[in-house]
Motif scaffolding. Structure first.
Motif, PDB file in Angstrom:
ATOM      1  N   TYR A   1       0.837  -1.197   0.000  1.00 45.02           N
ATOM      2  CA  TYR A   1       0.000   0.000   0.000  1.00 45.02           C
ATOM      3  C   TYR A   1       0.877   1.254   0.000  1.00 45.02           C
ATOM      4  O   TYR A   1       1.848   1.338   0.755  1.00 45.02           O
ATOM      5  CB  TYR A   1      -0.939   0.011   1.205  1.00 45.02           C
ATOM      6  CG  TYR A   1      -2.236  -0.702   0.911  1.00 45.02           C
ATOM      7  CD1 TYR A   1      -3.298  -0.025   0.317  1.00 45.02           C
ATOM      8  CD2 TYR A   1      -2.393  -2.052   1.195  1.00 45.02           C
ATOM      9  CE1 TYR A   1      -4.487  -0.664   0.022  1.00 45.02           C
ATOM     10  CE2 TYR A   1      -3.582  -2.709   0.903  1.00 45.02           C
ATOM     11  CZ  TYR A   1      -4.620  -2.013   0.319  1.00 45.02           C
ATOM     12  OH  TYR A   1      -5.799  -2.653   0.014  1.00 45.02           O
TER      13      TYR A   1
ATOM     14  N   TYR B   1      -2.359  -0.427  -5.141  1.00 39.36           N
ATOM     15  CA  TYR B   1      -2.940  -0.502  -3.795  1.00 39.36           C
ATOM     16  C   TYR B   1      -2.635   0.820  -3.090  1.00 39.36           C
ATOM     17  O   TYR B   1      -1.467   1.145  -2.852  1.00 39.36           O
ATOM     18  CB  TYR B   1      -2.357  -1.700  -3.041  1.00 39.36           C
ATOM     19  CG  TYR B   1      -2.741  -3.011  -3.694  1.00 39.36           C
ATOM     20  CD1 TYR B   1      -3.807  -3.760  -3.212  1.00 39.36           C
ATOM     21  CD2 TYR B   1      -2.059  -3.474  -4.827  1.00 39.36           C
ATOM     22  CE1 TYR B   1      -4.178  -4.944  -3.830  1.00 39.36           C
ATOM     23  CE2 TYR B   1      -2.434  -4.656  -5.454  1.00 39.36           C
ATOM     24  CZ  TYR B   1      -3.495  -5.388  -4.944  1.00 39.36           C
ATOM     25  OH  TYR B   1      -3.879  -6.555  -5.573  1.00 39.36           O
TER      26      TYR B   1
ATOM     27  N   SER C   1      -3.243   3.753  -0.097  1.00 40.41           N
ATOM     28  CA  SER C   1      -3.669   4.176   1.237  1.00 40.41           C
ATOM     29  C   SER C   1      -4.266   5.569   1.119  1.00 40.41           C
ATOM     30  O   SER C   1      -3.539   6.551   0.959  1.00 40.41           O
ATOM     31  CB  SER C   1      -2.479   4.187   2.201  1.00 40.41           C
ATOM     32  OG  SER C   1      -2.018   2.883   2.452  1.00 40.41           O
TER      33      SER C   1
ATOM     34  N   THR D   1      -8.089   0.102  -2.316  1.00 39.03           N
ATOM     35  CA  THR D   1      -7.797   1.195  -1.399  1.00 39.03           C
ATOM     36  C   THR D   1      -8.031   0.777   0.057  1.00 39.03           C
ATOM     37  O   THR D   1      -8.729  -0.190   0.337  1.00 39.03           O
ATOM     38  CB  THR D   1      -8.666   2.422  -1.719  1.00 39.03           C
ATOM     39  OG1 THR D   1     -10.048   2.078  -1.553  1.00 39.03           O
ATOM     40  CG2 THR D   1      -8.427   2.893  -3.143  1.00 39.03           C
ATOM     41  N   GLN D   2      -7.427   1.548   0.950  1.00 40.92           N
ATOM     42  CA  GLN D   2      -7.641   1.334   2.375  1.00 40.92           C
ATOM     43  C   GLN D   2      -7.711   2.667   3.098  1.00 40.92           C
ATOM     44  O   GLN D   2      -7.174   3.678   2.629  1.00 40.92           O
ATOM     45  CB  GLN D   2      -6.535   0.473   2.988  1.00 40.92           C
ATOM     46  CG  GLN D   2      -5.192   1.176   3.094  1.00 40.92           C
ATOM     47  CD  GLN D   2      -4.223   0.470   4.025  1.00 40.92           C
ATOM     48  OE1 GLN D   2      -4.569  -0.482   4.706  1.00 40.92           O
ATOM     49  NE2 GLN D   2      -2.976   0.930   4.044  1.00 40.92           N
TER      50      GLN D   2
ATOM     51  N   ALA E   1     -11.062  -1.032   2.004  1.00 42.03           N
ATOM     52  CA  ALA E   1     -11.035  -1.681   3.317  1.00 42.03           C
ATOM     53  C   ALA E   1     -10.872  -0.636   4.400  1.00 42.03           C
ATOM     54  O   ALA E   1     -10.019   0.255   4.291  1.00 42.03           O
ATOM     55  CB  ALA E   1      -9.890  -2.692   3.398  1.00 42.03           C
TER      56      ALA E   1
ATOM     57  N   VAL F   1      -9.711  -0.273   8.169  1.00 40.94           N
ATOM     58  CA  VAL F   1      -8.864  -1.037   9.087  1.00 40.94           C
ATOM     59  C   VAL F   1      -8.641  -0.214  10.351  1.00 40.94           C
ATOM     60  O   VAL F   1      -8.241   0.953  10.268  1.00 40.94           O
ATOM     61  CB  VAL F   1      -7.504  -1.356   8.426  1.00 40.94           C
ATOM     62  CG1 VAL F   1      -6.629  -2.181   9.351  1.00 40.94           C
ATOM     63  CG2 VAL F   1      -7.710  -2.067   7.092  1.00 40.94           C
TER      64      VAL F   1
ATOM     65  N   ALA G   1     -12.492  -4.616   8.329  1.00 39.57           N
ATOM     66  CA  ALA G   1     -11.456  -5.547   8.764  1.00 39.57           C
ATOM     67  C   ALA G   1     -11.981  -6.495   9.836  1.00 39.57           C
ATOM     68  O   ALA G   1     -12.850  -6.139  10.642  1.00 39.57           O
ATOM     69  CB  ALA G   1     -10.244  -4.773   9.290  1.00 39.57           C
TER      70      ALA G   1
ATOM     71  N   GLN H   1      -9.095  -8.085  -0.305  1.00 39.33           N
ATOM     72  CA  GLN H   1      -8.392  -7.412   0.790  1.00 39.33           C
ATOM     73  C   GLN H   1      -7.916  -8.410   1.850  1.00 39.33           C
ATOM     74  O   GLN H   1      -7.684  -8.026   2.998  1.00 39.33           O
ATOM     75  CB  GLN H   1      -9.312  -6.368   1.430  1.00 39.33           C
ATOM     76  CG  GLN H   1      -9.702  -5.223   0.497  1.00 39.33           C
ATOM     77  CD  GLN H   1      -8.669  -4.113   0.483  1.00 39.33           C
ATOM     78  OE1 GLN H   1      -7.659  -4.165   1.185  1.00 39.33           O
ATOM     79  NE2 GLN H   1      -8.908  -3.085  -0.309  1.00 39.33           N
TER      80      GLN H   1
ATOM     81  N   ASN I   1      -4.994  -7.620   3.939  1.00 37.74           N
ATOM     82  CA  ASN I   1      -5.224  -6.476   4.816  1.00 37.74           C
ATOM     83  C   ASN I   1      -6.002  -6.881   6.059  1.00 37.74           C
ATOM     84  O   ASN I   1      -6.533  -6.028   6.766  1.00 37.74           O
ATOM     85  CB  ASN I   1      -5.992  -5.391   4.048  1.00 37.74           C
ATOM     86  CG  ASN I   1      -5.506  -3.993   4.377  1.00 37.74           C
ATOM     87  OD1 ASN I   1      -4.708  -3.790   5.288  1.00 37.74           O
ATOM     88  ND2 ASN I   1      -6.001  -3.020   3.642  1.00 37.74           N
TER      89      ASN I   1
END
Length: 433
Positions: free
Chosen positions: A122, A145, A147, A184-185, A216, A218, A266, A288, A291
């Motif tokens: 990420y 990927y 962030s 994405t996260q 995601a 998290v 998550a 994901q 992750n």
């Protein structure tokens, strides 16, 4: 000469081996295109007829013509690329929360879109320039990927600890228009990027579907080594319950609208809240999984299949170690497996003394913490260690303790197994009397 790609090894019997290309040589160009890194190699070497420019350690230059089938590999293995360094000072950065005395590579922060494409790392894209964007688009570096953390520019700068960065939606819109797929996260920091800020982030990223293929959420991870860092609150059990109550229906609404899952929560939210997990189809094709999204549901599903095949075995006792997060799910599986096989299992959740007991994931358990927790216990006929606790390919824990040293300290055989129900079965076979 230092340009091009250093060849680390050559696969025996491959085209490169037959052409007498050797480790230590450098591949500097393919079809007269200079190579900056392995990404260039993958892009330019995708053909049946190739002209390779090789520089030997002596300085001698070879030009090698290659004809091959479309799916036939050259057999070259290159040294890992040196990653671009991260200039962010993210308020939640895990590297900034590490204690002293660990392996030097653990303190290296990378921020490299090439590693995102190659390995699924990420990246925030905070250091990206126009030339990088053009390269991503030209060479079709997809998927990436990313962030995101927040799409509000000012809030994102606060979270990343960096000013003057290009708004992430500007970058992602260009990538979406170029048909680059993005996963994405958002690392959720209570009081920072939740509430209205998160609602904006989810809506903004959903507007770029299907090029933004998944998001995601998290929960932030905090260690006991947050010296002189911004004050952050952990995700509590009550917070996690409220979060699931609000966002699980939204995830389902988006899945219904798009025809496939998009927004993922998550596993840690469900663990902290002691809440039931969604059904397995909530996770789609598990985009994901790395992750921490869907690992426990997948474990439970595999557990049922393993249990259906399990048969009676010679009685013995095995100790199985894990982190606190997955303990209850592992313990439940082992209890049912014991009833099927006659083997006695001793699951042990290892307290994380290195990072602090608020860090509960299995992959961050240190070897000396295992040694401290298990020393003096009756461990039975052996100990099973999940492979996620070890540095891949090196057989050492985060604190550099080796499996051999752990085995010597405990006085029983220690076997490393995949962190899955099938991995437990592998361990049982490996410790067969």
């Amino acid at each position: 000469m230092s340009g091009g790609l250093l060849i680390e090894s050559v696969i025996p019997g491959s085209i490169a081996s037959e052409l007498e290309i050797e480790p230590g040589d450098r591949l500097v160009a393919v079809n007269n295109r200079p190579l900056r890194d392995i990404v260039d190699y993958n892009f330019h070497a995708d053909g049946e007829e190739l002209l390779l420019e090789i520089v030997k350690p002596s300085g001698e230059v070879w030009e090698v013509e290659v004809e091959r089938d479309d799916d036939e590999a050259l057999g070259l293995v290159f040294a890992a690329p040196e990653p671009a360094r991260c200039g962010n000072r993210c308020v939640f950065c895990f590297v900034h929360q590490l204690p002293k005395g660990l392996r030097r590579p653990l303190y290296v922060k990378d921020e490299d879109y090439r590693l995102s494409f190659l390995y699924g790392n990420y990246v925030t894209l905070s250091n990206i320039g126009e030339e990088d964007l053009q390269r991503i688009i030209e060479q079709r570096l997809s998927p990436l990927y990313i962030s995101v953390h927040a799409t509000d520019p000012a809030l994102r700068e606060r979270l990343l600890g960096r000013k003057g960065i290009i708004p992430i939606l500007d970058i992602m819109t260009r990538l979406a228009e170029a048909r680059i797929t993005m996963h994405t996260q958002a690392v959720l920091c209570p009081g920072w990027n939740d509430g209205d800020a998160l609602r904006r982030t989810v809506a903004d990223l959903a507007s770029l579907y299907p090029r933004v293929a998944s998001l995601a959420i998290v929960p932030v991870g905090l260690t006991r080594h947050r010296d002189r860092l911004p004050l952050l609150e952990p995700v509590s059990a009550d917070y996690a319950r409220d979060f699931i109550y609000e966002w699980l229906p939204e995830a389902q609404r988006l899945a219904d609208a798009f025809g496939e899952p998009f927004l993922f929560l998550a596993d840690e939210f469900f663990i902290k809240a002691d809440a039931p997990f969604p059904p397995l189809d909530f996770y789609g094709d598990f985009p994901q999984i790395e992750n921490g999204v869907g690992m426990i549901p997948l474990f439970m599903d595999e557990a049922d299949r393993v249990l259906r095949r399990a048969r009676r075995m010679k009685p013995r006792t095995l100790t199985v170690v894990t982190g606190h997060s997955p303990y209850r799910y592992l313990a439940d599986f082992l209890a049912r497996l014991s009833a099927r096989t006659g083997i006695t299992f001793q699951p042990v959740a290892i307290p994380n003394r290195l990072f602090g007991e608020s860090v509960t994931v299995t992959g961050l358990v240190a070897g000396r913490d295992i040694l401290s927790e298990l020393a003096g216990r009756n461990l039975g006929d052996g100990v099973l260690i999940p492979d996620v606790m070890l540095k891949e390919g090196e057989g050492v824990f985060l604190d550099d303790l080796t499996i051999g040293a752990l085995e010597q300290g405990l006085g029983v055989p220690v076997v490393v197994v995949p962190s899955s129900p099938a991995g437990v079965m592998e361990g049982i076979r490996a410790l067969r009397p």
